[in-house]
Design a protein around this motif. Structure first.
Motif, short mmCIF file in Angstrom:
data_model
loop_
_atom_site.label_atom_id
_atom_site.label_comp_id
_atom_site.label_asym_id
_atom_site.label_seq_id
_atom_site.Cartn_x
_atom_site.Cartn_y
_atom_site.Cartn_z
N ALA A 21 103.43 16.08 -95.40
CA ALA A 21 104.66 16.60 -95.99
C ALA A 21 105.79 16.59 -94.96
O ALA A 21 106.94 16.29 -95.30
CB ALA A 21 104.43 18.02 -96.50
N GLY A 24 106.15 12.47 -93.77
CA GLY A 24 106.57 11.55 -94.82
C GLY A 24 105.68 10.34 -95.00
O GLY A 24 105.90 9.53 -95.90
N LEU A 56 100.84 15.18 -103.43
CA LEU A 56 101.77 14.22 -102.85
C LEU A 56 101.89 12.99 -103.74
O LEU A 56 100.89 12.52 -104.29
CB LEU A 56 101.30 13.79 -101.46
CG LEU A 56 101.22 14.89 -100.38
CD1 LEU A 56 100.30 14.46 -99.25
CD2 LEU A 56 102.62 15.21 -99.85
N THR A 59 106.31 7.23 -102.84
CA THR A 59 107.59 6.69 -103.29
C THR A 59 107.99 5.54 -102.37
O THR A 59 107.37 5.34 -101.31
CB THR A 59 108.69 7.78 -103.26
OG1 THR A 59 109.05 8.05 -101.89
CG2 THR A 59 108.22 9.06 -103.94
N THR A 61 110.27 5.38 -100.32
CA THR A 61 110.73 5.87 -99.02
C THR A 61 109.67 6.70 -98.29
O THR A 61 109.94 7.26 -97.23
CB THR A 61 112.00 6.73 -99.19
OG1 THR A 61 111.72 7.82 -100.08
CG2 THR A 61 113.13 5.89 -99.75
N TYR A 63 105.94 9.41 -98.70
CA TYR A 63 105.28 10.40 -99.55
C TYR A 63 106.16 11.63 -99.74
O TYR A 63 106.73 12.15 -98.78
CB TYR A 63 103.94 10.81 -98.95
CG TYR A 63 102.85 9.80 -99.22
CD1 TYR A 63 102.06 9.88 -100.36
CD2 TYR A 63 102.63 8.75 -98.35
CE1 TYR A 63 101.07 8.95 -100.62
CE2 TYR A 63 101.65 7.79 -98.58
CZ TYR A 63 100.87 7.90 -99.73
OH TYR A 63 99.90 6.98 -99.99
N GLN A 64 106.26 12.06 -100.99
CA GLN A 64 107.03 13.25 -101.34
C GLN A 64 106.10 14.27 -102.01
O GLN A 64 105.14 13.90 -102.69
CB GLN A 64 108.16 12.90 -102.33
CG GLN A 64 109.15 11.88 -101.80
CD GLN A 64 110.02 12.44 -100.69
OE1 GLN A 64 110.29 13.65 -100.67
NE2 GLN A 64 110.46 11.59 -99.77
#
Length: 297
Positions: A21, A24, A56, A59, A61, A63-64
């Motif tokens: 988290a 990222g 998670l 994405t 960009t 991991y969100q």
């Protein structure tokens, strides 16, 4: 008893979630935790399967956090902060002159000035195991990424205790063959968007010849004849390269200081105290170098 063991086991998996988290990506989290990519992936999968939720999402960009992940983030972060604080409190009461010390400083400072003193400390205290961290980027002392830091900074964080040994002096350095030219090539830091004021003030028709992101590289570029550079005096004056000279241009003293720092919780740890005392003496002996008193004009 079984329930307590499960909670401890769960927390270790939560630690992997928190790393992803914050970082990222699995690869950056793995690097931060000192494990491989597959370990992070497996531990996250175990955590999600155990609780039946996805924490998670991947994405473009990175991991969100999902809504479920975001709902526990602050709780998990607080647990980790408290665990680290407990570790620091216990370490702060350690009276042994043995064990590990994580020491961080800029690599150019270690290479030019402190390698010999650090070697002497290790020789005097063979029961203290030193881990030296000199890579780019500041280490987080609150997270126990380092125990003692030598930092070149104008303002250290408030949670750290320490001493400003001295303020640094900068000088303008050039290759010994540098002569009056129709234009003056200037070496600047990578983050400088345009010519610095010192170049416009002291040189004829200056232009940016090279951008660098490292002090040792800047010095090497001057030595190679790329151009003129403004550097903190300690590095070129300690290296004493025969083909690099400091120009007779006086600059005001920098607001950047040489700081010796550690976390407040570690102020009473015996080995930390001893190392701090040793480094204070070593850095104090180097004050003339930091103040540019050994420059070769």
């Amino acid at each position: 008893m079984h329930q307590g063991f499960a909670i401890m086991h769960n927390w270790d998996d939560f630690r992997y979630f928190l790393a992803v988290a914050n970082c990222g990506s699995f690869s950056m989290a793995a690097k931060a935790l000192g494990v491989n990519h597959s370990t992070v992936s497996r531990r996250i999968q175990v955590l999600e399967e155990r609780h039946g939720v996805r924490l998670l999402d991947r994405t473009p960009t990175g991991y969100q956090m999902t809504e479920a992940g975001a709902s526990i983030y602050d709780i998990v972060q607080t647990i980790q902060d408290n665990e680290l604080k407990a570790s620091r409190v216990l370490l702060g009461q350690d009276s042994r002159l043995e064990g590990n010390i994580k020491l961080t400083m800029p690599h150019d400072l270690f290479e030019s000035c402190l390698a010999a003193p650090v070697k002497q400390f290790c020789h005097q205290h063979p029961a203290i195991e030193l881990s030296l961290l000199v890579s780019h980027g500041l280490k987080n002392l609150a997270n126990r990424e380092a125990d003692i830091a030598v930092r070149l900074t104008p303002n250290p964080p408030d949670y750290l205790v320490g001493t400003c040994i001295t303020q640094m002096q900068h000088g303008i350095y050039a290759h010994t063959s540098q002569s009056h030219l129709k234009t003056t090539p200037i070496i600047v830091w990578g983050q400088e968007p345009e010519l610095p004021e010192w170049a416009l003030t002291h040189f004829h028709k200056p232009f940016i010849a090279l951008r660098v992101d490292d002090l040792a590289s800047m010095h090497r570029a001057v030595q190679a004849g790329f151009g003129v550079a403004r550097m903190p005096c300690f590095f070129p004056d300690a290296v004493q390269a025969a083909d690099v000279k400091r120009l007779p241009i006086e600059l005001p003293r920098s607001d950047w200081g040489v700081w010796l720092l550690s976390h407040a919780d570690l102020r009473n740890t015996a080995r930390i105290q001893r190392c701090r005392q040793f480094l204070t003496t070593a850095l104090t002996d180097l004050i003339p170098t930091f103040e540019g008193k050994h420059s070769r004009y």
